[in-house]
Design an enzyme around this catalytic site. Structure first.
Site, short mmCIF file in Angstrom:
data_model
loop_
_atom_site.label_atom_id
_atom_site.label_comp_id
_atom_site.label_asym_id
_atom_site.label_seq_id
_atom_site.Cartn_x
_atom_site.Cartn_y
_atom_site.Cartn_z
N ILE A 139 0.85 -1.21 0.00
CA ILE A 139 0.00 0.00 0.00
C ILE A 139 0.88 1.25 0.00
CG2 ILE A 139 -1.92 1.17 1.15
CD1 ILE A 139 -2.54 -1.60 2.50
N PHE A 157 2.63 3.34 7.66
CA PHE A 157 2.24 2.00 7.18
C PHE A 157 3.06 0.89 7.86
CE2 PHE A 157 1.50 4.62 3.30
CZ PHE A 157 0.19 4.30 3.05
N GLY A 207 -11.64 -18.01 12.74
CA GLY A 207 -11.62 -16.56 12.90
C GLY A 207 -12.34 -15.79 11.80
N ARG A 242 -12.11 -21.23 7.65
CA ARG A 242 -10.86 -20.82 8.31
C ARG A 242 -11.21 -20.22 9.67
NH1 ARG A 242 -7.20 -16.43 5.17
NH2 ARG A 242 -8.98 -15.13 5.70
N LYS A 293 -3.70 -3.25 16.11
CA LYS A 293 -4.31 -2.08 15.44
C LYS A 293 -5.24 -1.35 16.41
CE LYS A 293 -2.29 -2.43 11.54
NZ LYS A 293 -1.36 -1.42 11.08
N ASN A 352 9.62 -6.85 4.72
CA ASN A 352 8.61 -7.50 3.87
C ASN A 352 8.50 -6.81 2.51
OD1 ASN A 352 6.66 -9.55 3.56
ND2 ASN A 352 5.00 -8.10 3.89
N ASN A 397 -10.61 -4.61 2.35
CA ASN A 397 -9.69 -5.60 1.76
C ASN A 397 -8.98 -5.03 0.53
OD1 ASN A 397 -11.66 -7.17 3.42
ND2 ASN A 397 -10.44 -8.88 2.73
N SER A 424 -7.46 -0.89 10.38
CA SER A 424 -8.07 -2.01 9.67
C SER A 424 -9.50 -2.21 10.17
CB SER A 424 -7.24 -3.27 9.97
OG SER A 424 -7.93 -4.42 9.59
N TYR A 437 -8.96 0.25 6.74
CA TYR A 437 -9.04 -0.37 5.42
C TYR A 437 -9.90 -1.63 5.49
CZ TYR A 437 -4.28 1.78 5.11
OH TYR A 437 -3.18 2.59 5.17
N TYR A 461 -2.81 -9.66 15.60
CA TYR A 461 -2.58 -8.58 14.62
C TYR A 461 -3.64 -7.49 14.79
CZ TYR A 461 -3.17 -5.97 10.35
OH TYR A 461 -3.36 -4.94 9.47
P1 NAD Z 1 3.46 -4.58 3.54
O1 NAD Z 1 4.04 -5.65 4.39
O2 NAD Z 1 3.54 -4.71 2.07
O3 NAD Z 1 4.10 -3.16 3.96
C1 NAD Z 1 4.54 -2.89 5.27
C2 NAD Z 1 5.94 -2.30 5.17
O4 NAD Z 1 6.42 -2.00 6.48
C3 NAD Z 1 6.95 -3.26 4.53
O5 NAD Z 1 7.65 -2.58 3.50
C4 NAD Z 1 7.88 -3.63 5.68
O6 NAD Z 1 9.19 -3.88 5.22
C5 NAD Z 1 7.77 -2.42 6.57
N1 NAD Z 1 8.04 -2.66 8.00
C6 NAD Z 1 7.53 -3.64 8.77
N2 NAD Z 1 8.02 -3.54 10.04
C7 NAD Z 1 8.83 -2.45 10.05
C8 NAD Z 1 9.63 -1.83 11.05
N3 NAD Z 1 9.68 -2.33 12.29
N4 NAD Z 1 10.34 -0.74 10.72
C9 NAD Z 1 10.30 -0.24 9.46
N5 NAD Z 1 9.58 -0.79 8.46
C10 NAD Z 1 8.85 -1.89 8.76
O7 NAD Z 1 1.93 -4.38 4.00
P2 NAD Z 1 0.77 -3.52 3.36
O8 NAD Z 1 -0.27 -4.45 2.87
O9 NAD Z 1 1.32 -2.49 2.46
O10 NAD Z 1 0.20 -2.85 4.67
C11 NAD Z 1 0.57 -1.55 5.08
C12 NAD Z 1 -0.13 -1.21 6.39
O11 NAD Z 1 -1.54 -1.32 6.20
C13 NAD Z 1 0.22 -2.16 7.53
O12 NAD Z 1 0.29 -1.42 8.72
C14 NAD Z 1 -0.96 -3.11 7.58
O13 NAD Z 1 -1.16 -3.65 8.85
C15 NAD Z 1 -2.10 -2.18 7.19
N6 NAD Z 1 -3.26 -2.88 6.61
C16 NAD Z 1 -3.06 -3.73 5.55
C17 NAD Z 1 -4.16 -4.42 5.03
C18 NAD Z 1 -3.97 -5.41 3.90
O14 NAD Z 1 -4.83 -6.28 3.73
N7 NAD Z 1 -2.90 -5.31 3.10
C19 NAD Z 1 -5.44 -4.22 5.56
C20 NAD Z 1 -5.60 -3.33 6.63
C21 NAD Z 1 -4.49 -2.66 7.15
C1 WQD Z 2 -10.93 -12.93 2.12
C2 WQD Z 2 -11.97 -14.06 1.94
C3 WQD Z 2 -11.49 -16.01 3.26
C4 WQD Z 2 -7.80 -17.09 1.14
C5 WQD Z 2 -7.51 -10.13 6.20
C6 WQD Z 2 -7.23 -9.68 7.61
C7 WQD Z 2 -7.64 -8.24 7.80
C8 WQD Z 2 -7.01 -7.37 6.72
C9 WQD Z 2 -7.27 -7.89 5.35
C10 WQD Z 2 -4.91 -6.47 7.41
C11 WQD Z 2 -12.35 -14.74 3.25
C12 WQD Z 2 -11.40 -16.32 1.80
C13 WQD Z 2 -8.96 -16.45 1.57
C14 WQD Z 2 -7.91 -18.37 0.54
C15 WQD Z 2 -10.29 -18.27 0.78
N1 WQD Z 2 -5.58 -7.34 6.83
N2 WQD Z 2 -10.18 -17.03 1.38
N3 WQD Z 2 -9.15 -18.90 0.38
O1 WQD Z 2 -9.61 -12.44 6.09
O2 WQD Z 2 -11.10 -10.69 5.02
O3 WQD Z 2 -8.93 -10.03 5.98
O4 WQD Z 2 -6.86 -9.26 5.27
O5 WQD Z 2 -5.29 -5.59 8.09
O6 WQD Z 2 -7.24 -7.85 9.09
O7 WQD Z 2 -7.94 -10.51 8.51
O8 WQD Z 2 -8.95 -11.33 3.89
O9 WQD Z 2 -7.98 -12.10 1.77
O10 WQD Z 2 -7.54 -13.46 3.86
O11 WQD Z 2 -9.84 -13.44 2.88
O12 WQD Z 2 -11.39 -18.80 0.62
O13 WQD Z 2 -6.92 -18.98 0.18
O14 WQD Z 2 -11.38 -15.08 1.13
O15 WQD Z 2 -12.05 -17.07 3.98
O16 WQD Z 2 -13.71 -15.08 3.15
P1 WQD Z 2 -9.72 -11.22 5.32
P2 WQD Z 2 -8.47 -12.60 3.08
#
Ligand code: NAD
Ligand code: WQD
Length: 340
Positions: free
Chosen positions: A13, A81, A295, A293, A154, A36, A180, A125, A178, A150
């Site tokens: 992101i 982030f 949770g 799954r 948040k 990551n 998904n 999230s 956010y 996790y």
């Molecule tokens: P990502 O893992 O691609 O990006 C996170 C970045 O943070 C990575 O580049 C990683 O190297 C860096 N990082 C981790 N720990 C660190 C530290 N201690 N110091 C410095 N850098 C560090 O993840 P993303 O999907 O881009 O998510 C970004 C943010 O959004 C995260 O906080 C995540 O929890 C939140 N978020 C993501 C989602 C999702 O589904 N992708 C959903 C809701 C919230």
């Molecule tokens: C989406 C749907 C699964 C994989 C997670 C975190 C949430 C946020 C976003 C960071 C669900 C189904 C998934 C697979 C499947 N992250 N699924 N087969 O669980 O809504 O949210 O990511 O903040 O905190 O919990 O996203 O993409 O894992 O799942 O059937 O191999 O797809 O059961 O219904 P989720 P997801």
């Protein structure tokens, strides 16, 4: 135009948000420990935008590193982030999650306070709502108890930030919840690059489509939904990135701490995602049904009215763009950033 510190800016992101920030004329400093991600994403952002990023390899848990960043650069606002995000892993190694996501955030906020930088956009999230409210989820609903560590990190950081803004009126904080995030930049140059077996649905689907994994396991088909499979609110990562700019503009004008849902408000089932992906992209995604799954909830989608009204933000990309752009990125980068 402002100087923005983007922690975790090399990630999925973060890298998309850097593109939007640079395109809008802001200067960007990325602080990331690359645990990551890789710098390749930032090089591609620079190519796409024809602008430079200042990159600092560092860890948000290191106070001195952060203090130096604020001393050496004039920073107007922070988009935070950085953190760990794998739900399953957070159950196995909770301390790593509390350390990176909670202690790391506290360390960052201390450095901001020291440097008198009080404008912050935080990656939260939908998980902070817990699993008891019916969708659509609204910001006026009380937060619940996330059912994994996790999600708990948040919630803790959100609550910490609310207390901080109550205690000191100089803070101006956006909590972006956010739903998904999926998709990729339409160029296919940047996208999601999970390490190992993807936890999330969309990268799993694209890896099956490209032949890297045999078939998709659909987790449960006996939910009370349109076709029995789980329903989620998928949001295109470029629309999500854009929400950060809108939130930043809002926060540069106002103080306090406020939460906004960032989703489209539409729910799609796992089966709808798989079927539409096949149709749009003309590629097979074999699947099997497997057990639910742990949770997971049946349905989760946003009421996004507050973001529409207050941030002047609107998601512009629908499901087809999300699925097309996810596939375009996967096809152009079968091994993610490692292929270069
Ligand atoms: P990502 O893992 O691609 O990006 C996170 C970045 O943070 C990575 O580049 C990683 O190297 C860096 N990082 C981790 N720990 C660190 C530290 N201690 N110091 C410095 N850098 C560090 O993840 P993303 O999907 O881009 O998510 C970004 C943010 O959004 C995260 O906080 C995540 O929890 C939140 N978020 C993501 C989602 C999702 O589904 N992708 C959903 C809701 C919230
Ligand atoms: C989406 C749907 C699964 C994989 C997670 C975190 C949430 C946020 C976003 C960071 C669900 C189904 C998934 C697979 C499947 N992250 N699924 N087969 O669980 O809504 O949210 O990511 O903040 O905190 O919990 O996203 O993409 O894992 O799942 O059937 O191999 O797809 O059961 O219904 P989720 P997801």
């Amino acid at each position: 135009m402002a100087n923005i510190l983007v922690t975790g800016g090399a990630g999925f992101i973060g890298s998309h948000t850097c593109v939007e920030l640079l395109d809008a004329g802001h200067d960007v400093i990325v602080f990331d420990n690359l645990c990551n991600s890789s710098v390749e994403s930032l090089q591609r952002v620079e190519q796409l935008t024809q602008k430079n990023i200042i990159f600092i390899e560092g860890d948000i848990r290191k106070q001195q590193q952060l203090d130096e960043v604020f001393q050496q650069h004039q920073i107007d606002a922070v988009i935070h982030f950085a953190g760990l995000k794998a739900v399953g892993e957070s159950q196995k190694i909770p301390l790593a999650y509390f350390d990176n996501n909670v202690a790391g955030s506290t360390t960052l906020f201390k450095a901001m306070e020291k440097a008198q930088v009080f404008t912050l956009v935080f990656s939260s999230s939908a998980t902070v709502y817990g699993d008891t409210h019916p969708s659509p989820l609204k910001e006026t609903m009380p937060t619940g108890m996330p059912n994994n560590n996790y999600g708990y990190t948040k919630l803790i950081v959100e609550q910490m930030l609310e207390k901080l803004a109550e205690a000191d009126a100089r803070w101006s904080i956006a909590l972006l919840r956010y739903f998904n995030p999926v998709g990729a930049h339409e160029s296919g140059e940047i996208g999601e690059d999970p390490q190992g077996i993807p936890n999330n649905l969309m990268p799993y689907v694209t890896q099956v489509a490209i032949g890297k994994r045999e078939k998709l396991s659909i987790f449960g088909h006996d939910y009370d939904t349109v076709d029995g499979t789980g329903v989620r609110d998928y949001i295109h990562v470029v629309d999500l990135a854009d929400a950060h700019l809108c939130a930043l503009n809002n926060r540069l004008k106002d103080t306090g701490c406020r939460a906004w849902n960032i989703g489209t408000g539409n729910g799609f089932s796992v089966l709808q995602i798989r079927n539409t992906f096949q149709d749009i992209n003309q590629v097979d995604v074999p699947f099997e049904y497997s057990a639910r799954r742990e949770g997971d909830v049946a349905t989760c989608f946003a009421d996004n009215q507050r973001a529409l009204d207050e941030l002047g933000w609107q998601p512009k990309r629908g499901l087809k763009e999300m699925l097309k752009d996810s596939w375009n990125w996967q096809k152009k980068n079968p091994q993610g950033y490692r292929s270069t």
